[in-house]
Scaffold this active site. Structure first.
Site, PDB file in Angstrom:
ATOM      1  N   ASP A  18      40.348  42.344  44.659  1.00 18.87           N
ATOM      2  CA  ASP A  18      39.569  43.647  44.985  1.00 18.87           C
ATOM      3  C   ASP A  18      39.847  43.954  46.379  1.00 18.87           C
ATOM      4  O   ASP A  18      40.327  43.370  47.315  1.00 18.87           O
ATOM      5  CB  ASP A  18      38.225  43.045  44.658  1.00 18.87           C
ATOM      6  CG  ASP A  18      37.360  44.232  44.759  1.00 18.87           C
ATOM      7  OD1 ASP A  18      37.575  45.473  44.307  1.00 18.87           O
ATOM      8  OD2 ASP A  18      35.900  43.895  44.946  1.00 18.87           O
ATOM      9  N   GLY A  19      39.645  45.326  46.454  1.00 22.38           N
ATOM     10  CA  GLY A  19      39.683  45.977  47.869  1.00 22.38           C
ATOM     11  C   GLY A  19      40.955  46.569  47.928  1.00 22.38           C
ATOM     12  O   GLY A  19      41.196  47.110  49.176  1.00 22.38           O
ATOM     13  N   ASN A  20      41.699  46.800  46.916  1.00 19.42           N
ATOM     14  CA  ASN A  20      43.056  47.719  47.206  1.00 19.42           C
ATOM     15  C   ASN A  20      42.783  49.086  47.553  1.00 19.42           C
ATOM     16  O   ASN A  20      43.481  49.502  48.438  1.00 19.42           O
ATOM     17  CB  ASN A  20      43.767  47.626  45.714  1.00 19.42           C
ATOM     18  CG  ASN A  20      44.080  46.133  45.333  1.00 19.42           C
ATOM     19  OD1 ASN A  20      44.039  45.546  46.139  1.00 19.42           O
ATOM     20  ND2 ASN A  20      44.811  46.119  44.044  1.00 19.42           N
ATOM     21  N   GLU A  65      36.738  48.302  31.721  1.00 15.62           N
ATOM     22  CA  GLU A  65      36.003  49.122  32.610  1.00 15.62           C
ATOM     23  C   GLU A  65      37.078  49.859  33.355  1.00 15.62           C
ATOM     24  O   GLU A  65      36.739  51.347  33.487  1.00 15.62           O
ATOM     25  CB  GLU A  65      34.799  48.587  33.476  1.00 15.62           C
ATOM     26  CG  GLU A  65      33.760  48.242  32.712  1.00 15.62           C
ATOM     27  CD  GLU A  65      33.981  46.437  32.221  1.00 15.62           C
ATOM     28  OE1 GLU A  65      35.004  46.121  32.742  1.00 15.62           O
ATOM     29  OE2 GLU A  65      33.260  46.165  31.421  1.00 15.62           O
ATOM     30  N   ASN A  66      38.087  49.383  33.906  1.00 13.44           N
ATOM     31  CA  ASN A  66      39.029  50.208  34.547  1.00 13.44           C
ATOM     32  C   ASN A  66      39.590  51.421  34.048  1.00 13.44           C
ATOM     33  O   ASN A  66      40.237  52.199  34.803  1.00 13.44           O
ATOM     34  CB  ASN A  66      40.094  49.164  35.158  1.00 13.44           C
ATOM     35  CG  ASN A  66      39.509  48.150  36.167  1.00 13.44           C
ATOM     36  OD1 ASN A  66      40.166  46.835  36.081  1.00 13.44           O
ATOM     37  ND2 ASN A  66      38.556  48.557  36.900  1.00 13.44           N
TER      38      ASN A  66
HETATM   39  C1  FPP Z   1      40.794  46.095  42.427  1.00 11.64           C
HETATM   40  O1  FPP Z   1      40.596  46.959  43.542  1.00 11.64           O
HETATM   41  C2  FPP Z   1      42.191  46.162  41.833  1.00 11.64           C
HETATM   42  C3  FPP Z   1      42.570  46.714  40.556  1.00 11.64           C
HETATM   43  C4  FPP Z   1      41.325  47.185  39.597  1.00 11.64           C
HETATM   44  C5  FPP Z   1      43.950  46.664  40.229  1.00 11.64           C
HETATM   45  C6  FPP Z   1      44.537  45.228  40.640  1.00 11.64           C
HETATM   46  C7  FPP Z   1      45.968  45.593  40.064  1.00 11.64           C
HETATM   47  C8  FPP Z   1      47.224  44.964  40.741  1.00 11.64           C
HETATM   48  C9  FPP Z   1      47.145  44.335  42.111  1.00 11.64           C
HETATM   49  C10 FPP Z   1      48.583  45.423  40.518  1.00 11.64           C
HETATM   50  C11 FPP Z   1      48.977  45.024  39.147  1.00 11.64           C
HETATM   51  C12 FPP Z   1      48.606  43.672  38.439  1.00 11.64           C
HETATM   52  C13 FPP Z   1      49.585  42.701  38.622  1.00 11.64           C
HETATM   53  C14 FPP Z   1      49.182  41.430  38.059  1.00 11.64           C
HETATM   54  C15 FPP Z   1      50.892  42.557  39.296  1.00 11.64           C
HETATM   55  P1  FPP Z   1      39.884  48.269  43.591  1.00 11.64           P
HETATM   56  O2  FPP Z   1      40.896  49.563  43.262  1.00 11.64           O
HETATM   57  O3  FPP Z   1      38.652  48.431  42.665  1.00 11.64           O
HETATM   58  O4  FPP Z   1      39.793  48.280  45.122  1.00 11.64           O
HETATM   59  P2  FPP Z   1      38.301  49.284  45.717  1.00 11.64           P
HETATM   60  O5  FPP Z   1      37.208  48.286  45.390  1.00 11.64           O
HETATM   61  O6  FPP Z   1      38.508  48.929  47.435  1.00 11.64           O
HETATM   62  O7  FPP Z   1      38.323  50.331  45.392  1.00 11.64           O
END
Ligand code: FPP
Length: 227
Positions: A18-20, A65-66
């Site tokens: 989380d947090g991307n 949900e995503n």
């Molecule tokens: C949550 O951060 C992250 C996700 C919903 C996607 C995660 C996917 C990957 C890391 C890439 C593909 C997967 C693999 C297994 C290689 P957010 O976007 O909700 O962050 P935020 O809360 O800061 O908006």
């Protein structure tokens, strides 16, 4: 000081990446840049878990949900997922068994095919089990949508319905980025899991952070409902 190998042996860890998005926003970059970095961290942390003797790891990559995110963002996550699926063949060399959790039928057929191939190729590997949850949804949602009748649910049905059937429940669930929620992830299997939250965004997460999370878990006393 104890080496990570000494305190991580045999553990089962759930990780909510989380947090991307926030990571990217802080840098004035598109959210997809955060997912790209997040995917690199996913691969490095997987390797590290393997090196230090973790028994199984559950990554939360994408929930039902995503899908409500903008199409470009969903597309970018799926492309990264596909790219890292191919790289996942590395994990075979690392002796990992790869298991995908979730309803894969909603994914593009080429990804479904890759997922099936990877699972088959790695099924007899004897090392760490790498679980990747994609299009994951909690069982309760099936009930809500009328796909499962509440009267049919008992403990045996719950266990066999689980994508994680036969695997060890997570000892702890790690959630970086300062959030303190499970967000529908492994609700049944997490009944007795410790929750470890960390104030670091997933793209910044390092091997050292994982050591700290394991140390934190090892400091907790688990009673499983007893005293
Ligand atoms: C949550 O951060 C992250 C996700 C919903 C996607 C995660 C996917 C990957 C890391 C890439 C593909 C997967 C693999 C297994 C290689 P957010 O976007 O909700 O962050 P935020 O809360 O800061 O908006």
């Amino acid at each position: 000081m104890a080496q990570p190998e000494q305190f991580a042996q045999g553990l089962s860890i759930g990780i909510i990446m989380d947090g991307n998005g926030r990571w990217a926003k802080k840098r004035g970059l598109p959210r997809t840049a955060g997912h790209k970095k997040g995917a690199e961290v996913f691969q490095d942390i997987t390797r590290y878990c393997n090196e230090i003797g973790v028994e199984s790891v559950y990554f939360y990559a994408f929930s039902t949900e995503n899908w409500s995110r903008p199409v470009e963002e969903v597309g970018a996550i799926m492309r990264l997922f596909g790219e890292y699926l191919i790289k996942a063949f590395d994990y075979e060399k690392e002796n990992n068994r790869v298991v995908f959790l979730g309803d894969r039928t909603a994914l593009e057929p080429r990804y479904q095919k890759l997922m099936d191939e990877i699972e088959q190729k790695t099924a007899h590997n004897t090392g760490m089990t790498l679980n990747v949850a994609v299009n994951y949804r909690a069982l309760a949602e099936k009930v809500a949508k009328g796909e499962l009748r509440p009267e049919d649910i008992d403990e045996a049905a719950m266990c066999s319905e689980m994508y994680t059937h036969g695997q060890k429940d997570p000892d702890f669930i790690l959630r970086p980025s300062g959030e303190k929620r499970l967000s529908n992830f492994m609700l049944w299997q997490a009944a007795y899991s410790e929750l470890v939250e960390m104030d670091v965004l997933w793209p910044d997460f390092t091997r050292h952070d994982l050591d700290l999370a394991i140390e934190e878990f090892n400091r907790r006393t688990r009673r499983f409902g007893g005293i």
